[in-house]
Design an enzyme around this catalytic site. Structure first.
Site, PDB file in Angstrom:
ATOM      1  N   GLU A 145      38.031  44.640  42.835  1.00 48.38           N
ATOM      2  CA  GLU A 145      38.428  44.156  41.518  1.00 48.38           C
ATOM      3  C   GLU A 145      39.666  44.877  41.010  1.00 48.38           C
ATOM      4  O   GLU A 145      40.534  44.294  40.361  1.00 48.38           O
ATOM      5  CB  GLU A 145      37.289  44.373  40.505  1.00 48.38           C
ATOM      6  CG  GLU A 145      36.137  43.421  40.653  1.00 48.38           C
ATOM      7  CD  GLU A 145      36.536  41.977  40.460  1.00 48.38           C
ATOM      8  OE1 GLU A 145      36.888  41.348  41.468  1.00 48.38           O
ATOM      9  OE2 GLU A 145      36.497  41.479  39.328  1.00 48.38           O
ATOM     10  N   THR A 184      44.433  36.512  34.829  1.00 48.80           N
ATOM     11  CA  THR A 184      43.602  37.531  34.187  1.00 48.80           C
ATOM     12  C   THR A 184      44.442  38.619  33.523  1.00 48.80           C
ATOM     13  O   THR A 184      44.162  39.043  32.406  1.00 48.80           O
ATOM     14  CB  THR A 184      42.667  38.172  35.229  1.00 48.80           C
ATOM     15  OG1 THR A 184      41.921  37.125  35.838  1.00 48.80           O
ATOM     16  CG2 THR A 184      41.710  39.149  34.581  1.00 48.80           C
TER      17      THR A 184
END
Lengths: 341, 341
Positions: A162, A215
């Site tokens: 991530e 994002t």
């Protein structure tokens, strides 16, 4: 009634993941051995739980086929469904990077693994696309090696993926992808994740409007300073949502799904967000909000039929705006990743 | 194991309390009829639940003796234990003001009631002193009138008393005083309170250092603007605390009892706060923090003996600083107010 998923808590520190359970993993899979693993999409934030809450769905999800090779190191031989957006270079792909961290931590750099990644969900959709791939890869490696530790022990490695994918090692997608169900990340330092129960028969309707909301950019528009009174409203709601999950009180879950801090800014990036909410609620949604950083939106519903009506209404409206979309109707995925036979 | 207190949720709007359950209350108690009611002290905030969480203890608490008179209206004939600090004027006392609001709302201004208030806990201690008195008064009136509605229906009237006592109609003391146990105030508009379960056998140690910290002033030093990242930490913790209460997981409750927002400023008003914490934790506390706006501090303990050791350590330290103190050791009060025979 289905069996209630067990709530559990596990706590470990992500600064030293490998030292917590220093069991030697001595499995010796033969070259040619192959495994196929599915890992689920996830909805992070769940409206009022920004950065601390997420849940997994049964559909969509990604698949990884992992094959033992006779040359040490990780290769990626194939990626499908990504429209050429993901790197085949194992040093740059989140799946291989996470798996490499895992192998390093257990001292198994002798192993050769080849990865096929089959994207079965849209990238950049706010549905934890990179998390699903990473978790599928890690679970495949763990299973091939016969590593019998709890899946939660893989969390620090998934967070490494991530970190690479979105610049910060968040856990609100990888934790539910790995553990299944609803997962609370109480704390990052030390990492403390708690699996929460949920009402049986809860359905999730997801619609991905095909617009681009990276994002990183979505994070950047979040305000750094907020009003204390808004924060109090928010933590009243997260406490209410968690209570509703434990009490199987769908009304309380719905009442708690309000976000006065993040949604007002992130919703700007989503076409006609407030009209979509209105349509979802009119169609019988329990609650509605942005999935992760968007642009996907999601709603909870009391049954499959209502969930389908919600996706239908939202897709129809997006269509009238000349925006394509993809929709999913799913129960909550309580299992996390699984081997596909 | 004791019986698990039932979790429940109730929701009503405090802008129109009387219209929600418009049952006529026709009880006609005769002049001279008398009742004595105890209502418990409460710990608001519970470290990470600023303004949204509180719980009730068995000790200390206040007592109200209420007597039906033959003259309409409310009188206060006696107040004990307040060192002359509370007004006998029924228009200025939170107990009588709340009871008057209640009588008005049910159309029973024909009734005459005399109140004796026996303060059995320190005023301005951060233990919900005014809430305990108000709840005792309201419960006494309700019982005298044979009003069989759920005690939760009295909450809006109790909040009127809080508005008078501290300038804002907070519910984090009155709600647990009225309902017993741990109570979450998810929302104020509309008012939505949720009773939470808790681990059986949880003990609370309370120490009130005899210094003056008025609630209004303690509120004023709270910052209006806070960092988003601190808010995220806080709502991870409140979600963890609520989960721990449902899961009966005392370790998780303890890990979640961290406050990065309010405690750092309010603790300034409490003598040697961080040393008190250290002593409490060394003595075996599960968690430690400020009760409401202070100056009382509280700790959770797994048994009575540990709770006593905690109060002993804290009182000894305060004593060495030449500060007097009062201490209480108690289980969680799950009943709320009760008639004393």
């Amino acid at each position: 009634m289905e069996q209630e998923p067990a709530a559990f808590t596990s706590s470990f520190n992500n600064t030293s993941p490998a030292t917590e359970n220093p069991q030697p993993i001595t499995g010796n899979p033969q070259p040619g051995t192959e495994i196929k693993v599915f890992a689920p999409a996830t909805v992070a934030n769940v409206v009022c739980g920004f950065d601390v809450l997420g849940f997994a769905v049964d559909e969509p999800g990604d698949e990884v086929v992992m094959r033992v090779t006779d040359q040490p190191g990780i290769t990626i031989s194939k990626i499908t469904g990504d429209n050429g957006r993901l790197p085949l270079n194992p040093a740059k792909n989140t799946v291989s990077v996470s798996v490499q961290h895992y192998l390093d931590s257990i001292g198994r750099t002798d192993l050769g693994l080849d990865i096929e990644l089959h994207k079965k969900m849209p990238i950049g959709s706010g549905l934890g696309s990179s998390s699903a791939s990473t978790v599928a890869g890690l679970f495949a490696a763990k299973t091939l090696l016969g590593d019998e530790r709890d899946a939660a022990q893989l969390l620090p490695f998934a967070m490494k993926g991530e970190e690479m994918a979105c610049g910060h090692g968040h856990a609100d997608n990888v934790a539910p992808a790995l553990l299944g169900g609803f997962v609370l990340i109480r704390s990052y330092e030390p990492l403390d994740v708690i699996r929460l129960p949920h009402p049986t028969g809860l359905y999730c309707a997801i619609v991905f409007p095909e617009v681009d909301v990276p994002t990183r950019e979505a994070r950047q528009i979040i305000r750094n300073k907020i009003a204390m009174k808004d924060a109090v409203t928010q933590w009243g709601n997260i406490a209410g949502l968690v209570s509703g999950l434990f009490m199987q009180d769908i009304d309380l879950i719905g009442r708690s799904m309000q976000d006065v801090l993040v949604e007002p800014v992130r919703s700007i990036l989503i076409p006609d967000f407030y009209r979509l909410r209105e349509l979802a609620m009119q169609a019988g949604a329990v609650g509605f909000g942005i999935s992760g950083s968007g642009p996907s939106v999601f709603a909870f519903a009391r049954n499959e039929e209502t969930a389908r009506q919600i996706t239908q209404q939202l897709q129809q409206h997006l269509s009238s705006l000349k925006i394509g979309s993809q929709a999913y109707v799913s129960t909550i995925n309580d299992a996390g990743p699984r081997v596909v036979v």
